[in-house]
Design a protein around this motif. Structure first.
Motif, PDB file in Angstrom:
ATOM      1  N   TRP A  64       0.818  -1.204   0.000  1.00 48.49           N
ATOM      2  CA  TRP A  64       0.000   0.000   0.000  1.00 48.49           C
ATOM      3  C   TRP A  64       0.857   1.261   0.000  1.00 48.49           C
ATOM      4  N   GLN A  65       1.961   1.232   0.773  1.00 49.90           N
ATOM      5  CA  GLN A  65       2.862   2.379   0.792  1.00 49.90           C
ATOM      6  C   GLN A  65       3.431   2.641  -0.597  1.00 49.90           C
ATOM      7  N   ALA A  66       3.857   1.555  -1.262  1.00 49.56           N
ATOM      8  CA  ALA A  66       4.438   1.699  -2.598  1.00 49.56           C
ATOM      9  C   ALA A  66       3.412   2.244  -3.591  1.00 49.56           C
ATOM     10  N   ALA A  67       2.187   1.719  -3.529  1.00 50.06           N
ATOM     11  CA  ALA A  67       1.153   2.175  -4.458  1.00 50.06           C
ATOM     12  C   ALA A  67       0.817   3.650  -4.236  1.00 50.06           C
ATOM     13  N   ARG A  68       0.672   4.031  -2.980  1.00 52.12           N
ATOM     14  CA  ARG A  68       0.329   5.428  -2.683  1.00 52.12           C
ATOM     15  C   ARG A  68       1.488   6.369  -3.011  1.00 52.12           C
ATOM     16  N   TYR A  69       2.701   5.930  -2.705  1.00 52.42           N
ATOM     17  CA  TYR A  69       3.863   6.776  -2.986  1.00 52.42           C
ATOM     18  C   TYR A  69       4.031   6.968  -4.493  1.00 52.42           C
ATOM     19  N   THR A  70       3.926   5.874  -5.236  1.00 51.77           N
ATOM     20  CA  THR A  70       4.045   5.984  -6.691  1.00 51.77           C
ATOM     21  C   THR A  70       2.943   6.869  -7.263  1.00 51.77           C
ATOM     22  N   GLY A  71       1.732   6.691  -6.776  1.00 54.32           N
ATOM     23  CA  GLY A  71       0.631   7.533  -7.229  1.00 54.32           C
ATOM     24  C   GLY A  71       0.856   8.997  -6.924  1.00 54.32           C
ATOM     25  N   ALA A  72       1.396   9.287  -5.720  1.00 55.75           N
ATOM     26  CA  ALA A  72       1.660  10.680  -5.346  1.00 55.75           C
ATOM     27  C   ALA A  72       2.735  11.292  -6.242  1.00 55.75           C
ATOM     28  N   VAL A  73       3.784  10.520  -6.537  1.00 55.58           N
ATOM     29  CA  VAL A  73       4.865  11.031  -7.387  1.00 55.58           C
ATOM     30  C   VAL A  73       4.356  11.276  -8.813  1.00 55.58           C
ATOM     31  N   ILE A  74       3.625  10.326  -9.355  1.00 60.11           N
ATOM     32  CA  ILE A  74       3.090  10.506 -10.708  1.00 60.11           C
ATOM     33  C   ILE A  74       2.167  11.713 -10.768  1.00 60.11           C
ATOM     34  N   ALA A  75       1.333  11.877  -9.746  1.00 64.68           N
ATOM     35  CA  ALA A  75       0.426  13.028  -9.706  1.00 64.68           C
ATOM     36  C   ALA A  75       1.208  14.331  -9.683  1.00 64.68           C
ATOM     37  N   GLY A  76       2.270  14.378  -8.872  1.00 67.90           N
ATOM     38  CA  GLY A  76       3.082  15.590  -8.792  1.00 67.90           C
ATOM     39  C   GLY A  76       3.783  15.913 -10.097  1.00 67.90           C
ATOM     40  N   VAL A  77       4.341  14.884 -10.742  1.00 74.27           N
ATOM     41  CA  VAL A  77       5.051  15.093 -12.006  1.00 74.27           C
ATOM     42  C   VAL A  77       4.092  15.540 -13.109  1.00 74.27           C
ATOM     43  N   LEU A  78       2.951  14.871 -13.226  1.00 72.12           N
ATOM     44  CA  LEU A  78       1.971  15.242 -14.251  1.00 72.12           C
ATOM     45  C   LEU A  78       1.404  16.634 -14.012  1.00 72.12           C
ATOM     46  N   LEU A  79       1.202  16.965 -12.758  1.00 70.26           N
ATOM     47  CA  LEU A  79       0.689  18.290 -12.417  1.00 70.26           C
ATOM     48  C   LEU A  79       1.676  19.371 -12.848  1.00 70.26           C
ATOM     49  N   GLN A  80       2.957  19.155 -12.528  1.00 71.55           N
ATOM     50  CA  GLN A  80       3.985  20.122 -12.907  1.00 71.55           C
ATOM     51  C   GLN A  80       4.087  20.240 -14.424  1.00 71.55           C
ATOM     52  N   ALA A  81       4.065  19.101 -15.114  1.00 68.79           N
ATOM     53  CA  ALA A  81       4.190  19.122 -16.574  1.00 68.79           C
ATOM     54  C   ALA A  81       3.025  19.873 -17.208  1.00 68.79           C
ATOM     55  N   GLY A  82       1.813  19.640 -16.714  1.00 71.64           N
ATOM     56  CA  GLY A  82       0.651  20.313 -17.276  1.00 71.64           C
ATOM     57  C   GLY A  82       0.686  21.807 -17.082  1.00 71.64           C
ATOM     58  N   VAL A  83       1.077  22.243 -15.875  1.00 72.27           N
ATOM     59  CA  VAL A  83       1.117  23.684 -15.588  1.00 72.27           C
ATOM     60  C   VAL A  83       2.193  24.374 -16.425  1.00 72.27           C
ATOM     61  N   VAL A  84       3.373  23.770 -16.519  1.00 73.72           N
ATOM     62  CA  VAL A  84       4.471  24.385 -17.269  1.00 73.72           C
ATOM     63  C   VAL A  84       4.163  24.446 -18.758  1.00 73.72           C
ATOM     64  N   LEU A  85       3.506  23.424 -19.272  1.00 71.66           N
ATOM     65  CA  LEU A  85       3.135  23.455 -20.684  1.00 71.66           C
ATOM     66  C   LEU A  85       2.140  24.566 -20.984  1.00 71.66           C
ATOM     67  N   LEU A  86       1.265  24.857 -20.025  1.00 74.57           N
ATOM     68  CA  LEU A  86       0.254  25.895 -20.231  1.00 74.57           C
ATOM     69  C   LEU A  86       0.796  27.301 -19.983  1.00 74.57           C
ATOM     70  N   ILE A  87       1.621  27.446 -18.940  1.00 74.93           N
ATOM     71  CA  ILE A  87       2.082  28.779 -18.523  1.00 74.93           C
ATOM     72  C   ILE A  87       3.524  29.049 -18.930  1.00 74.93           C
ATOM     73  N   GLY A  88       4.325  27.975 -18.968  1.00 69.80           N
ATOM     74  CA  GLY A  88       5.747  28.158 -19.220  1.00 69.80           C
ATOM     75  C   GLY A  88       6.525  28.143 -17.917  1.00 69.80           C
TER      76      GLY A  88
END
Length: 400
Positions: free
Chosen positions: A72-96
């Motif tokens: 469960w720790q691994a699943a939640r940690y991986t999910g949190a990291v993927i969410a953070g990376v995708l969030l950053q990528a989406g914002v930077v692509l839109l705003i720079g």
């Protein structure tokens, strides 16, 4: 200095000689080191990552006291990291890549980090987003930036994979003894309280100081109860997905229904004793005579027999359960005889049991309830595992 060295040597001696907290801690350190080293080697030598530390960090983070919790720790940690990376990528692509983009990333990541589904790993959303933002700025091309972000996710997956693999294959944790330890510790607190009660009632020493001590001992038993519940939950969790439970030496310990019933009975006994100590405290405050010494002596003998029961529970051992349960039934029978003496003494000396302003009626009622819980404890250890499982709802850890 010598005393500290002696304590350290004693700690290592206990870790090598017997199972327990010391050995569990040592194994966790060794397994974490092995998983982190393997993850680092793969990240540096195979993936050739610029920031290989993500892999060993992930491996250590997912190493837990049970395989089920590690997963469960691994699943939640991986999910949190993927969410953070995708969030950053989406914002930077839109705003720079700018300061405003970082503010938006921080705001969204910290907001998403409040999501309860991610559990203890919620803070990793923001951590991953910040590292991803830094990696994005350091890359010189669009392809390089995409590679950096993908590499962060890959390193986390590699680290979590090694953490789970080592935890599963190298001495997978099986914490069934933790359930016994919690029950033994709780029984020790009850034994101390019952012993002090028996001594005070037998000698007539029911002064305000001693009554206050009984209340403190009762509070300590409540705290031990919480630890016993936690130990039971950890023990049951350690069985899930654990290959060691299939070994012949561990098969007798795969059923916790008996211990759940014992914990439920002991939990109710803790509450009854709390009420009993409050009644005795009130006795001291409201009574001006000790003319009921015979009744007090009978009550002392009763609490003494209950202490003998809890003394046996302090040595609870799954390998000796049949022997101990037989002895427990004998002690429960002695306690029932002592309870009959209490009620007989109350009738003989005409105690005002029906007077709600006097504590005697409450004391007799609490004694009967305590006896019921200790009899249930003896029955729980004597009954078969299949009978226990049928008597309890699935997942009930307290016997209620």
């Amino acid at each position: 200095m010598r005393e500290r060295a002696a304590k350290t040597a004693d700690w290592f001696r206990r870790a090598l000689s017997s199972s327990g907290t010391e050995r569990d801690t040592a194994l966790l350190v060794i397994k974490s080191t092995l998983a982190a080293t393997a993850a680092w080697w793969v990240a540096e030598q195979v993936i050739a990552a610029e920031s290989p530390a993500f892999a060993p960090f992930s491996a250590v983070l997912t190493m837990n006291v049970t395989i089920h919790r590690s997963l469960w720790q691994a699943a939640r940690y991986t999910g949190a990291v993927i969410a953070g990376v995708l969030l950053q990528a989406g914002v930077v692509l839109l705003i720079g890549p700018s300061l405003i983009a970082f503010v938006v990333v921080a705001l969204l990541a910290l907001t998403l980090g409040r999501w309860p589904a991610l559990g203890e790993q919620r803070s990793q959303v923001a951590t991953a987003a910040f590292f991803a933002f830094s990696a994005y700025l350091s890359a010189e091309s669009t392809v390089g930036r995409a590679t950096e972000l993908g590499q962060i996710v890959l390193l986390v997956v590699v680290g979590c994979g090694f953490g789970l693999l080592v935890n599963l294959c190298v001495f997978p944790p099986l914490r069934y003894r933790g359930a016994e330890h919690g029950l033994r510790t709780l029984a020790q607190e009850l034994s101390t309280l019952l012993g002090d009660l028996a001594d005070g009632l037998d000698t007539g020493d029911v002064d305000s100081e001693r009554a206050a001590r009984w209340c403190r001992l009762s509070d300590r038993a409540h705290r031990s109860l919480a630890a016993a519940r936690s130990g039971m939950e950890t023990a049951e969790s350690s069985l899930a997905l654990n290959p060691r439970k299939l070994l012949p030496s561990h098969r007798p310990h795969r059923e916790f229904a008996r211990y759940r019933r014992v914990l439920g009975a002991m939990e109710r006994a803790v509450h009854q004793l709390a009420s009993l100590t409050r009644s005795l405290h009130r006795w001291r405050q409201e009574e001006n005579t000790y003319s009921y010494s015979a009744a007090l002596t009978a009550y002392a003998r009763f609490t003494g027999t209950l202490r003998a029961v809890t003394d046996l529970l302090t040595e609870l051992d799954a390998d000796r359960l049949e022997e101990q349960s037989a002895r427990l039934c004998e002690l429960a029978g002695e306690a029932e005889s002592a309870l009959q003496e209490v009620t007989a003494s109350a009738r003989e000396h005409d105690l005002p049991l029906a007077d709600p302003s006097r504590p005697y009626g409450v004391l007799i009622v609490e004694a009967a309830r305590l006896m019921e819980e200790f009899r249930l404890t003896a029955d729980a250890l004597t009954s078969r595992a299949g009978d226990d499982a049928a008597a309890l709802p699935a997942g009930d850890a307290t016997g209620r």
